[in-house]
Structures are given as C-alpha cells and as structure tokens.
Design a protein around this motif. Structure first.
Motif, PDB file in Angstrom:
ATOM      1  N   PRO A   1      37.272  11.337  52.535  1.00 36.70           N
ATOM      2  CA  PRO A   1      37.256  12.799  52.436  1.00 36.70           C
ATOM      3  C   PRO A   1      35.817  13.321  52.465  1.00 36.70           C
ATOM      4  O   PRO A   1      34.870  12.580  52.201  1.00 36.70           O
ATOM      5  N   SER A   2      35.687  14.623  52.794  1.00 40.83           N
ATOM      6  CA  SER A   2      34.355  15.226  52.780  1.00 40.83           C
ATOM      7  C   SER A   2      33.903  15.508  51.354  1.00 40.83           C
ATOM      8  O   SER A   2      32.710  15.640  51.082  1.00 40.83           O
ATOM      9  N   LEU A   3      34.868  15.626  50.445  1.00 37.00           N
ATOM     10  CA  LEU A   3      34.547  15.971  49.050  1.00 37.00           C
ATOM     11  C   LEU A   3      35.657  15.438  48.154  1.00 37.00           C
ATOM     12  O   LEU A   3      36.828  15.465  48.531  1.00 37.00           O
ATOM     13  N   VAL A   4      35.296  14.964  46.960  1.00 35.72           N
ATOM     14  CA  VAL A   4      36.302  14.584  45.960  1.00 35.72           C
ATOM     15  C   VAL A   4      36.187  15.546  44.793  1.00 35.72           C
ATOM     16  O   VAL A   4      35.095  15.750  44.253  1.00 35.72           O
TER      17      VAL A   4
ATOM     18  N   GLU B   1      35.061  29.226  42.218  1.00 39.20           N
ATOM     19  CA  GLU B   1      33.781  28.532  42.133  1.00 39.20           C
ATOM     20  C   GLU B   1      33.791  27.283  42.986  1.00 39.20           C
ATOM     21  O   GLU B   1      32.836  26.986  43.702  1.00 39.20           O
ATOM     22  N   LEU B   2      34.874  26.553  42.924  1.00 39.38           N
ATOM     23  CA  LEU B   2      34.984  25.321  43.716  1.00 39.38           C
ATOM     24  C   LEU B   2      34.939  25.655  45.200  1.00 39.38           C
ATOM     25  O   LEU B   2      34.238  24.985  45.979  1.00 39.38           O
ATOM     26  N   LEU B   3      35.663  26.689  45.615  1.00 39.23           N
ATOM     27  CA  LEU B   3      35.697  27.082  47.028  1.00 39.23           C
ATOM     28  C   LEU B   3      34.298  27.418  47.528  1.00 39.23           C
ATOM     29  O   LEU B   3      33.838  26.893  48.550  1.00 39.23           O
ATOM     30  N   ASN B   4      33.624  28.277  46.820  1.00 39.84           N
ATOM     31  CA  ASN B   4      32.287  28.679  47.265  1.00 39.84           C
ATOM     32  C   ASN B   4      31.328  27.504  47.305  1.00 39.84           C
ATOM     33  O   ASN B   4      30.558  27.332  48.254  1.00 39.84           O
ATOM     34  N   ALA B   5      31.379  26.690  46.244  1.00 42.59           N
ATOM     35  CA  ALA B   5      30.480  25.537  46.180  1.00 42.59           C
ATOM     36  C   ALA B   5      30.784  24.554  47.292  1.00 42.59           C
ATOM     37  O   ALA B   5      29.872  24.013  47.931  1.00 42.59           O
ATOM     38  N   ALA B   6      32.060  24.337  47.544  1.00 39.23           N
ATOM     39  CA  ALA B   6      32.448  23.389  48.603  1.00 39.23           C
ATOM     40  C   ALA B   6      31.958  23.882  49.950  1.00 39.23           C
ATOM     41  O   ALA B   6      31.414  23.126  50.758  1.00 39.23           O
ATOM     42  N   ARG B   7      32.135  25.168  50.216  1.00 41.99           N
ATOM     43  CA  ARG B   7      31.699  25.729  51.494  1.00 41.99           C
ATOM     44  C   ARG B   7      30.201  25.528  51.667  1.00 41.99           C
ATOM     45  O   ARG B   7      29.731  25.076  52.717  1.00 41.99           O
ATOM     46  N   SER B   8      29.489  25.850  50.605  1.00 39.80           N
ATOM     47  CA  SER B   8      28.032  25.763  50.716  1.00 39.80           C
ATOM     48  C   SER B   8      27.613  24.306  50.872  1.00 39.80           C
ATOM     49  O   SER B   8      26.774  23.975  51.715  1.00 39.80           O
ATOM     50  N   ARG B   9      28.190  23.430  50.096  1.00 38.22           N
ATOM     51  CA  ARG B   9      27.804  22.025  50.130  1.00 38.22           C
ATOM     52  C   ARG B   9      28.143  21.373  51.474  1.00 38.22           C
ATOM     53  O   ARG B   9      27.428  20.510  51.979  1.00 38.22           O
TER      54      ARG B   9
ATOM     55  N   PRO C   1      30.861  28.040  56.879  1.00 34.37           N
ATOM     56  CA  PRO C   1      30.418  29.426  56.696  1.00 34.37           C
ATOM     57  C   PRO C   1      31.282  30.159  55.686  1.00 34.37           C
ATOM     58  O   PRO C   1      32.498  29.983  55.648  1.00 34.37           O
ATOM     59  N   ALA C   2      30.609  30.967  54.861  1.00 32.94           N
ATOM     60  CA  ALA C   2      31.335  31.736  53.846  1.00 32.94           C
ATOM     61  C   ALA C   2      32.204  32.770  54.550  1.00 32.94           C
ATOM     62  O   ALA C   2      31.800  33.378  55.532  1.00 32.94           O
ATOM     63  N   GLY C   3      33.385  32.927  54.045  1.00 27.29           N
ATOM     64  CA  GLY C   3      34.270  33.853  54.771  1.00 27.29           C
ATOM     65  C   GLY C   3      35.135  34.676  53.866  1.00 27.29           C
ATOM     66  O   GLY C   3      36.249  35.040  54.230  1.00 27.29           O
TER      67      GLY C   3
END
Lengths: 230, 673
Positions: free
Chosen positions: A154-157, A213-221, A225-227
């Motif tokens: 996965p890209s993130l856990v 918070e998780l969504l924003n952090a995941a997008r940035s990490r 792009p933020a949407g």
C-alpha cells in the motif's frame, strides 16, 4: 470539551441531530437512525463527511462515555455500534465517489483493538475521495498486518487505536512495519488523546484523531492534489 | 463427601469470583477464583487489576456501585493477564465492600465480538458491491459512447453501400449501353459487308461477262475478306447477345448425318490443303436429337475450320457418338500443331492468339472458341480440349440430346392437358419456347395455370374446350392471324369479356422472324431461299410480281439481279410512301419490305396497305426489325386490355397486369393469390 469539537466548529443543528440519532441507536431502532441521517442529515444539505464525523462518530463517543458511566451495558454498546455500521453503509451507498487518485491505503485496528467505527469512518472517507482502501477491521494480529502490507504494497498504512491499553501493541506494530517495509505509517484514534500518547513514535509520519485530518495528511504526504472534502 | 468436598468439586464450574476490599479499594480478601483469575491478593489495589486506562472506571464503581447493589457494572479487568469484561456487583459489608464479579459477560462479549467481526465483513462486502455498481455504471457509459460511435460508423458503412449500389448501377448501365452499341454497330456493319459479298458473288458468276484469271483472283480475295468480316460481325453480335441474355434458342429435331453432309458442303471452300483429309465419320446409333441445330453447326464449323487451319498434313476427323444415355458428343480430332498444356484453357479466351508457327501463315478472329464454349453452355453442355504439342488436338462438344427447354415445355404441355382445380387458366398464345416457359414460371406461383398454344389455330382449338380467365397474345405471331384472332375474340359475345393481354416484340430478331423473315435477313438474300419463300407464298395462284421497298440502292439492285433470270418481275420503291403507291398501282403478288426506312416506317406502310382493300391481302415479307416506340404501342393498345413488353418482362409486372385485367373483368377472386 474535547479537541475535536473545537476543530470542527460549532454546529448546533448537528448536535441536535446527534442526540436524536443516539436515542434511536440506543433504542435499537435502526430505521429511525437511518431516516434521521438521510432526511434531517442529507436532506437538510449536510455533507456526508459532516454526518460521519459530527453525528456518527460523536454518537459513538457518547456511547463510550455512557458505558463508562455504566449507563449502558456492553450488549447495548454492541447493538448501537451495529446500527452505526448500518448507517455508514447507507451513507457510503449514497455518496458519489471521486475519481481514483491512484494511491492505496491499508486501514486496520491494532491487535486487540475491537473498536473499529472510527477506523471504518476513516476508510470510507478516504475511499470516497478516490483512494483505494483495504480495510482489515478490528483486532488485526500484528503479523497478519505486516505480511499483508508486504504482499499488497500500500501507499500508506493507517493504524487505529481507541483504548489507551492498546498503545503498546500499536508501538510494536509500528516498529515491526518499519523493520520490514518502508511504507509511510499513520496512527490515529481516541487513544492518542491521552496525555503523552503522541510521544515516542519513530517513523510515524501522520498523527490524526479524525478522518479529515487523515485525508489531508495523506494527500499531502502522497502528493495527491488537495480537492476539498464532501 | 463433606460440604467442603462438594464445594471444591463444584468450584470449577463457577463463573463467579468474589473479594472484599475497603472503601479505598484495597483488597482485604480474595476467594480462590479471584486469586486465580485476577491475581487478586490482599493488599493490592483493585484498580491495579483493571485493564490499562480503565482505572478511572473502577474508582467510579467503588464510589457508586454500593448504592445500587443489584445493578452490575461492566469492568474491564485483566483475567489471566488478558483484558476481559466482567459484570461486577458491590455491596457494603462490615469494614468495607463486598465485590462479586461474573465472567458470563465476557462469554457474551466474545460472542458479540464474533457478531461484530461478521458485521465488519458484511460491511466490507457492501462497500465492494457499491464500488462494483459504480464501475458498472461507468462501463455502461462507456458502452453508450461506443454504441454511438458504432452507429456513426454504421451510417458510414450504409453510405458506402449506397455509393456501391450507385456504382454498380452505373456499371450495369454502362454494360447495357456497351451491349447495345455492339449490337447496333454490328448491324450497321452487316449491310455493307453483305453488299460486298453479294456483288463479289455476282462477279464470280460471270453474270455480266467473264473475268480474266487475275480479276477472278482479286474478286476471290474480296469475297473471302467479306466472308471473314461477316463471321466476325456475327460472332461479335452473338457474344453481345449472350452477355445481355437475349440470345434465342430454336430447339428442333434434326439428323446428325444431314448435319454432317451440310457441314461438308459449307466447309469445302475452306479446305484448300491437299495434304489434309477432312473425314466425317458416319454416326452410329444416336438418341433422338431435339436441340438448336444452328448453334451446334456454328460450333462445329468453328472447330473444324480451326482444325483445318492448324493442320499442315494428315487428317481432320469428325465424329458423333453417345457417351451416356440422353447425351450426344461431337469430336473434332486433328493431326496439327497441337496446343501446349499451359495454353489449354487460354485458347478459350477472347481475342487470345497462341504463339505458334502456323499463326504467321493463318489468321483467326480470336473469337471463335470463346463464343463456341459459351454457345455450348447455352445448349446445356460443355466444350473441352485435349492436345499434345506437335501431334494434334481433339475438341469435344458434349450436349444433352434433348435441350432442357424442350423437356420443360413438354412437361408444361402435359400439365396443361388437365385443368388443375383451384387455379385460373391463362391461355398463352406464343410460339417461342423460352418465352412460354418464362410465363409459366412467372404465373405458376401466383395460382395461375398456363395453357400454351403455339399458334392461333391451336388457340382456337383450345378455346373450344375451355374458357380461360385471360389470354396472353403475341401480336406478332402469324402476322395477320393474330389480329384476326383478336377481333374474333372481341366480336364473339361469349368471349368478348375475356381480357386479352397483348405482348409486343421489341427484339429485332423476334420481330423479323415473327413477321415472316428468316433469322437474320441476309442482304443480299440467298437466292434459293428467296425462291422457296416466294413459291411458298404462292398458294393463291402464281406469283410473278415482286415489289421491293428498300431505301438502300444496293439491296434493291441485288434483289433485282437475283431474280433476273426467273419468272418474277421486280418493281422497286426507294421509300415507304413510294412503296405504298407502287403497291396500289402495280398490285404485286408479294412485297419485300425493309423496316429501317427514313421517310415512312414499316408500320405506316403496313397500315396503308391494310387499309386499302386493294392491297390488304398482299403478303409482306419484312426484315431488319426496329424498336417500337410510343405510337406503335398506342396502335396496339386499341383493342387490348394491356400491353406487356417482352423485353422487360418482369414477374411482378406480369402478374400485376394480369391481376388488373382479371379484376377489371370481374374475375378477381381466384386470381388474388
């Protein structure tokens, strides 16, 4: 009262809805619970994410408190949780999924952690915003978690821990993941609100207490792009 | 057993534990189960036995529970080191609190956990379903898009087809035009070619004085060239007729020995090489022949003249035999140059000349074999060749002894001998076999029964024993007789209302033949033929005066010369008007009428002639037919119910017209099929 409410801002009408929703939950009236979400929630123009975080998750926390005060039994707690699971499923069905962003996220509760509503909400929110989510649910044995991550890349856990008593297991899981994979790790859940709970995490790039918070952090990490949300 | 013994034995069943502690939560006493399961020891704090983070709840329990002794609290305690949920009661006892805990809750909690994990799985499945549905919707959208694209390209394909149709239509029209042009041009060639041949023959017959040897030779060459040209033109014409499907067959019974005899005669002039013998083997037993003799003769003439051309010495052997019941084969074998194997099929191609030493000495037209093969096919048979280079070739023509058309027609006549119930009989007065069979085909499936009559006499006979629902009449049949038949039918009250459909002939050859001329009126005509014809016409007395109406000077000249030393006297007219006038003046016994005349068409001439009682009965021999136009058709339409044009006879039109006519006559019912 708690940090999350401050973050989200004051929405008295949602508070009212939460109370009604909770009442329906505890009465075991799942139809009413869902009706409330649809008609008074969505019907009044509220976003799905608002309903996730401000109603369902809030109600879930309230249930926790009630149990602590011994106002409800474990059985009632389970019943109420089941209603929320059903409600979440309905909301998912109602929502329009955004186009795929090409990143995958593994969401799991650490071994022993049975409270998975919060993790479910995170998983749904990520999914509806275009992430490819694998949800492993509650009480995922650490070894299973690692080998699943090794297999599926996965890209993130994202690990969820609700009871402070499971923080130790969470640390162990993180260490094991770092030893065997290089995947970015996020840790979240109620347990992190405990004083001192956010210290001593090596290699965890994201701390979050809620789905946004998780969504924003995941997008940035992950360079997505933020949407916006919802 | 003692009470203590019983207690011990049953203890293992217990799901309960008990302990006592002081108000602050320090354990004073723990029973065996509490010690065993919780690790409870006097002196420990109760909250230390709780799951991490649940300590606060234990405190609350200690504070509030004793006030509600019957009400359990759920505490998360470490049982055997692992978190478990216990239902715990507290009550005040002297010096503190009594606490009882039950593990039953944990049992339920475990079961509930099973339910929870099942729920999680179900939720996951539901997410998957929703995703798949979304996927499906996306695919559907894709499908709709692809569909639209397909429709577009479909439209493109349809347009392409329309274009193709147009192209093929235009190609067909071009082919038709080409056929027409070839046919017309061939005709135009005939007149002068035949004039040349006729005049050359006259010269050779020393009709106006002898020729010296050199002159004789020269005229011989002229005649030879004219004959070759004539053959070429005929072949071209035949090919174009074959292509446009208008070649007519005339099956008739004939005798092979007579055919061979005639061939021997016709081919004698070609056979100039003494080193080659031309042998016609007398045929053995053969089945009864009923096919087109002219075509067979044409093919054989082509084969034999080729064989003679390409043989320097030896023999050209012609024979006939029956290779199978109902079939006849003709073989032409020569000892000539032969054909290489790779050329065996090529020789049948149009205008192909195969390179060989003889070609330089001899010229062929290049059409002969190609035409012969096509004619063979029209006869229902085939033409093939076997050959060895340097040794010779054998060409074999094999055809059915009885032409398929003949047998079909026989069958038709057999069928018509008995009236079929439920079918309306249609009397078809037509002598051409092919046309009769065509009518049968067109009308049979619509519920009509075709009753054929090959002549107006036969038609009258048939009318005596049956009443047709309609009559189809070839107006050009028997010339005058058809018109009489028509008027008879109309004058008779019993037959007046039978609808008569008149067919006009637009095919030149048909017209010419039907009006009494031979297949193709050779100008100049063959003298013997002409004399025979004239004698045949002389049933009403001796014929002595012949009126020739023709705008072509040479044609008139030739006729005059032909009949010069006979009992016939020639009167000439250079045009239709003059012809009518001379007819009235001279009252000839027969009129030779050319159809293609600039001033007055043959129809008008006929009209004038028929109008006048003085000239009405003079027999007229007509040649060179002409396409009928509107007026000509109008004339015919006066006494008839409908006109059918043979050339473009189509099934649908034929049936529609017949139906119309029948409905008009009130015979609608049966013919509606």
């Amino acid at each position: 009262m708690s940090t999350d409410e401050d973050c989200l801002g004051n929405r008295p009408e949602l508070d009212e809805l939460t109370q009604s929703y909770l009442a329906a939950q505890l009465a075991g009236d799942r139809r009413e619970a869902i009706r409330l979400l649809m008609e008074e929630g969505i019907g009044r123009g509220n976003s799905v994410i608002d309903l996730h975080l401000r109603v369902i998750q809030q109600a879930q926390r309230e249930i926790g408190r009630l149990w602590e005060q011994n106002s409800i039994s474990v059985a009632q707690e389970h019943q109420a949780t089941a209603v929320s699971q059903l409600a979440l499923a309905h909301l998912y069905q109602q929502s329009i999924r955004r186009p795929a962003v090409g990143k995958s996220v593994l969401v799991a509760c650490v071994e022993g952690e049975m409270h998975d509503v919060g993790a479910r909400i995170c998983a749904d929110v990520l999914d509806l915003h275009g992430f490819d989510v694998r949800f492993l649910g509650a009480d995922v044995p650490t070894e299973c978690l690692i080998s699943f991550a090794e297999r599926t890349h996965p890209s993130l856990v994202a690990l969820s821990v609700t009871l402070p008593t499971h923080l130790g297991t969470a640390h162990a899981a993180v260490d094991a993941l770092r030893a065997r994979t290089s995947v970015p790790i996020a840790v979240g859940g109620r347990a992190l609100d405990t004083p001192g709970a956010r210290e001593g995490w090596d290699g965890v790039s994201i701390f979050g207490a809620d789905a946004i918070e998780l969504l924003n952090a995941a997008r940035s990490r992950l360079g997505v792009p933020a949407g916006g949300t919802g | 057993m003692t009470a203590g013994g019983y207690a011990d034995a049953v203890r293992s069943l217990s799901r309960e534990l008990a302990l006592a502690c002081d108000a602050g939560g320090t354990i004073l006493w723990a029973d065996a189960r509490a010690s065993e399961l919780l690790g409870a020891r006097p002196g420990q704090a109760l909250r230390s036995l709780a799951v991490d983070g649940s300590g606060g709840r234990v405190d609350q329990f200690l504070r509030h529970a004793p006030d509600t002794p019957g009400r359990p609290w759920e505490l998360a305690m470490l049982v055997n080191g692992r978190p478990a949920t216990l239902a715990v009661w507290a009550a005040r006892i002297p010096s503190g609190l009594g606490v009882v805990g039950s593990l039953v809750t944990e049992d339920f909690a475990q079961a509930l956990e099973q339910v929870t994990s099942t729920l999680t799985e179900v939720a996951e499945l539901q997410r998957e379903t929703v995703r798949q549905r979304a996927e499906l919707a996306a695919r559907n959208g894709e499908l709709v898009r692809v569909n639209r694209e397909l429709e577009d390209s479909n439209r493109g394909v349809i347009n392409l087809y329309a274009e193709l149709d147009e192209k093929s239509d235009s190609l067909r029209r071009t082919a038709e035009v080409k056929s027409r042009v070839v046919a017309n041009v061939s005709h135009e060639f005939r007149t002068p070619i035949n004039s040349i041949a006729g005049l050359a023959r006259l010269l050779l017959e020393n009709s106006d004085g002898p020729l010296n040897d050199e002159q004789r030779r020269q005229v011989g060459f002229i005649l030879k060239s004219a004959d070759e040209l004539s053959v070429l033109v005929s072949d071209l014409l035949d090919l174009s007729k074959l292509e446009s499907g208008t070649l007519r067959l005339r099956p008739a019974p004939f005798d092979v020995s007579k055919l061979f005899a005639a061939l021997r005669g016709t081919l004698r002039p070609l056979h100039t090489n003494p080193a080659v013998t031309l042998v016609f083997e007398a045929p053995g037993p053969l089945p009864v022949l009923n096919t087109d003799e002219t075509k067979v003769s044409q093919i054989l003439r082509n084969l034999i003249s080729n064989a003679v051309k390409f043989t320097e010495r030896g023999e050209v052997h012609v024979r006939a035999w029956s290779p199978a019941p109902g079939r006849i084969a003709f073989g032409v074998r020569d000892t000539g140059v032969g054909i290489a194997e790779e050329n065996l099929e090529r020789v049948f191609e149009e205008f192909t000349q195969i390179e060989n030493p003889m070609q330089r000495k001899v010229k062929g037209t290049g059409l002969g074999l190609s035409l012969s093969r096509r004619l063979a096919e029209i006869l229902g048979g085939a033409l093939r060749v076997e050959s060895t280079l340097g040794e010779g070739s054998t060409f074999t023509l094999e055809v059915p002894a009885v032409h398929p058309e003949v047998s079909e027609l026989d069958a038709l006549q057999a069928r018509s001998a008995s009236m079929q119930p439920g079918r309306s009989p249609v009397l078809v007065v037509e002598d051409d076999r092919q046309t009769l069979l065509l009518y049968e085909k067109y009308l049979r499936d619509s519920g009509f029964q075709v009753v054929p009559a090959r002549s107006t006499d036969e038609a009258r006979d048939l009318m005596r024993r049956m009443r047709p629902a309609a009559v189809v009449l070839d107006i050009m049949l028997d010339g005058e007789a058809s018109w009489s038949f028509l008027s008879e039918m109309k004058e008779d009250a019993t037959t007046r209302d039978i609808p008569i459909l008149v067919v006009t002939v637009t095919d030149r050859e048909q017209k010419a033949r039907a009006l009494g001329a031979d297949e193709f009126w050779m100008k100049p005509m063959d003298q013997q033929w002409l004399l025979r014809r004239l004698r045949a016409l002389a049933r009403n007395g001796p014929v002595s005066k012949v009126l020739v109406v023709d705008d072509d000077e040479v044609s008139r000249y030739l006729v005059r010369r032909l009949l010069q030393d006979t009992e016939y006297r020639i009167v000439e007219a250079a045009g239709g008007a003059e012809g009518v006038r001379r007819a009235r003046e001279e009252l000839p016994h027969v009129i030779l009428l050319d159809f293609v005349m600039p001033d007055m068409g043959a129809f008008e001439v006929l009209d004038e002639l028929k109008k006048d009682p003085v000239t009405r009965s003079i027999p007229v021999i007509v040649h060179t037919s002409k396409n009928l136009d509107e007026d000509e058709r109008k004339r015919l339409s006066v006494e008839t119910a409908a006109i059918l044009n043979k050339q473009s006879l189509s099934r649908e039109i034929a049936i529609a017209r017949i139906r119309e006519a029948l409905v008009k006559a009130g015979v609608g019912g049966d013919a509606q099929r």
